[in-house]
Design a protein around this motif. Structure first.
Motif, short mmCIF file in Angstrom:
data_model
loop_
_atom_site.label_atom_id
_atom_site.label_comp_id
_atom_site.label_asym_id
_atom_site.label_seq_id
_atom_site.Cartn_x
_atom_site.Cartn_y
_atom_site.Cartn_z
N LYS A 78 0.81 -1.22 0.00
CA LYS A 78 0.00 0.00 0.00
C LYS A 78 0.84 1.26 0.00
CE LYS A 78 -4.03 -2.07 2.28
NZ LYS A 78 -4.94 -2.01 3.46
N GLU A 79 2.11 1.15 0.36
CA GLU A 79 2.99 2.32 0.42
C GLU A 79 4.35 1.97 -0.18
OE1 GLU A 79 1.59 4.47 4.47
OE2 GLU A 79 2.35 2.44 4.72
N PRO A 80 4.39 1.67 -1.47
CA PRO A 80 5.63 1.19 -2.07
C PRO A 80 6.75 2.21 -2.09
CG PRO A 80 3.98 1.67 -3.76
CD PRO A 80 3.28 1.75 -2.43
N ASP A 81 6.43 3.49 -1.95
CA ASP A 81 7.46 4.51 -1.98
C ASP A 81 8.06 4.80 -0.60
OD1 ASP A 81 7.24 4.92 -4.72
OD2 ASP A 81 5.60 6.35 -4.47
N GLN A 82 7.64 4.06 0.41
CA GLN A 82 8.13 4.32 1.76
C GLN A 82 9.38 3.55 2.11
OE1 GLN A 82 5.31 4.02 4.91
NE2 GLN A 82 4.35 5.95 4.40
N GLY A 83 9.73 2.55 1.36
CA GLY A 83 10.94 1.85 1.71
C GLY A 83 11.03 0.46 1.13
N GLN A 84 12.15 -0.20 1.42
CA GLN A 84 12.33 -1.55 0.93
C GLN A 84 13.22 -2.34 1.88
OE1 GLN A 84 14.29 -1.22 -2.90
NE2 GLN A 84 16.31 -1.22 -1.96
N VAL A 85 13.05 -3.63 1.81
CA VAL A 85 13.91 -4.57 2.52
C VAL A 85 14.43 -5.56 1.49
CG1 VAL A 85 14.07 -6.32 4.32
CG2 VAL A 85 12.57 -4.35 4.63
N VAL A 86 15.71 -5.82 1.49
CA VAL A 86 16.30 -6.79 0.58
C VAL A 86 16.64 -8.05 1.37
CG1 VAL A 86 18.16 -7.30 -1.05
CG2 VAL A 86 17.24 -4.96 -0.88
N LEU A 87 15.95 -9.14 1.04
CA LEU A 87 16.26 -10.44 1.63
C LEU A 87 17.26 -11.15 0.74
CD1 LEU A 87 12.73 -11.89 2.55
CD2 LEU A 87 14.32 -10.68 4.05
N THR A 88 18.30 -11.72 1.33
CA THR A 88 19.29 -12.48 0.57
C THR A 88 19.30 -13.91 1.09
OG1 THR A 88 20.67 -10.53 0.20
CG2 THR A 88 21.72 -12.68 -0.07
N LEU A 89 19.12 -14.85 0.15
CA LEU A 89 19.09 -16.27 0.50
C LEU A 89 20.15 -17.01 -0.31
CD1 LEU A 89 15.82 -15.27 0.16
CD2 LEU A 89 15.57 -17.42 1.40
N ALA A 90 20.75 -18.02 0.33
CA ALA A 90 21.60 -18.95 -0.41
C ALA A 90 20.73 -19.77 -1.34
CB ALA A 90 22.36 -19.85 0.56
N LYS A 91 21.29 -20.17 -2.49
CA LYS A 91 20.51 -20.92 -3.46
C LYS A 91 20.39 -22.40 -3.10
CE LYS A 91 21.09 -18.34 -7.79
NZ LYS A 91 21.65 -18.42 -9.17
N ARG A 92 21.52 -23.04 -2.79
CA ARG A 92 21.52 -24.49 -2.60
C ARG A 92 22.37 -24.84 -1.38
NH1 ARG A 92 22.08 -23.60 -8.01
NH2 ARG A 92 20.40 -24.36 -9.35
N PRO A 93 21.72 -25.29 -0.30
CA PRO A 93 20.27 -25.33 -0.14
C PRO A 93 19.72 -23.92 0.12
CG PRO A 93 21.30 -26.00 1.89
CD PRO A 93 22.41 -25.82 0.89
N LEU A 94 18.43 -23.74 -0.13
CA LEU A 94 17.80 -22.45 0.09
C LEU A 94 17.83 -22.13 1.58
CD1 LEU A 94 16.47 -20.47 -1.92
CD2 LEU A 94 14.26 -21.34 -1.15
N GLU A 95 18.39 -20.97 1.93
CA GLU A 95 18.53 -20.62 3.34
C GLU A 95 18.69 -19.11 3.46
OE1 GLU A 95 21.01 -22.88 6.49
OE2 GLU A 95 22.30 -21.22 5.88
N LEU A 96 17.98 -18.51 4.43
CA LEU A 96 18.09 -17.08 4.67
C LEU A 96 19.48 -16.75 5.20
CD1 LEU A 96 16.71 -14.29 4.83
CD2 LEU A 96 15.99 -14.89 7.16
N ARG A 97 20.15 -15.79 4.54
CA ARG A 97 21.50 -15.40 4.94
C ARG A 97 21.53 -14.02 5.59
NH1 ARG A 97 25.77 -17.27 0.18
NH2 ARG A 97 25.88 -19.49 0.81
N ARG A 98 20.82 -13.06 5.00
CA ARG A 98 20.88 -11.70 5.54
C ARG A 98 19.71 -10.88 4.99
NH1 ARG A 98 24.96 -12.28 1.96
NH2 ARG A 98 24.90 -11.00 0.08
#
Length: 215
Positions: free
Chosen positions: A153-173
């Protein structure tokens, strides 16, 4: 709106909880089928997590480093960031609508709606990267995937970038940018999933009344 006073370290940590910035960006192009498939894989990854524990390192905009432990219990809707000494910062999502932020250096408690936080969607019963959040972009490189998330609803207010490892899929930062364009990056290590977690981790006990957890 009442202004809140926070320490510099507290402000950097609060970036974990609020992704607010006034940067204007052009409208994002629609995701192509291959990118949509990646988003679905990421949703499946998060939905397959019941509990998670990890060490984290937080790099603030001024380059200062904080460390601690992250706990997530999706079955209970709980999340907790325990910062290592000398920091006196604690963030607890007790399983309702709140993320509670405590800065012990100034003995101040702030309550933030969980839906307004970068990782609030992780605690949804079914993680869907649509609705409250929108995937604005998917970027691939060797070994990693970036998902750029904005509030629908407020796309101009900010962003978060999620970074995941590909193999295996895992949240990194993940990286959060504030209103001045400064970034705070939180990197995970020693990620473990599926272990039992003490429900007391997600019970909010105000340190001003009950003392700091390790006291």
């Amino acid at each position: 709106m009442q202004r809140i006073a926070l320490t510099r370290r507290g402000l950097a940590s609060l970036a974990l909880a609020t992704a607010v910035m006034g940067l204007l960006r052009p409208a994002a192009a629609a995701l192509v089928p291959g990118q949509q498939e990646i988003v679905q894989r990421v949703e499946t990854y998060f939905n397959g997590i019941h509990t998670l524990a990890a060490d984290f390192q937080q790099i603030a905009p001024d380059g200062s480093l904080s460390t601690g432990k992250l706990y997530i219990d999706r079955d209970r809707g709980g999340m907790r960031f325990d910062y290592d000494p000398p920091s006196k910062i604690l963030l607890v999502a007790p399983g309702d609508w709140r993320l509670i932020f405590y800065d012990g250096s100034i003995k101040q408690v702030n309550v933030i709606p969980l839906a307004e936080t970068p990782l609030g969607f992780v605690l949804d019963k079914e993680v869907k990267l649509e609705g409250d959040v929108t995937v604005e972009a998917v970027r691939e490189r060797e070994g990693e995937i970036d998902l750029v998330l904005v509030r629908t609803k407020e796309p101009d207010q900010g962003q978060v970038v999620l970074t995941l490892a590909k193999r295996p899929l895992e949240l990194r930062r993940w990286t959060v940018t504030d209103a001045q364009g400064l970034t705070t990056t939180i990197t995970l290590s020693q990620v473990q999933t599926g272990m039992p977690l003490d429900r007391k981790l997600f019970v909010w006990r105000d340190p001003q009344l009950f003392g700091w957890p390790e006291d």
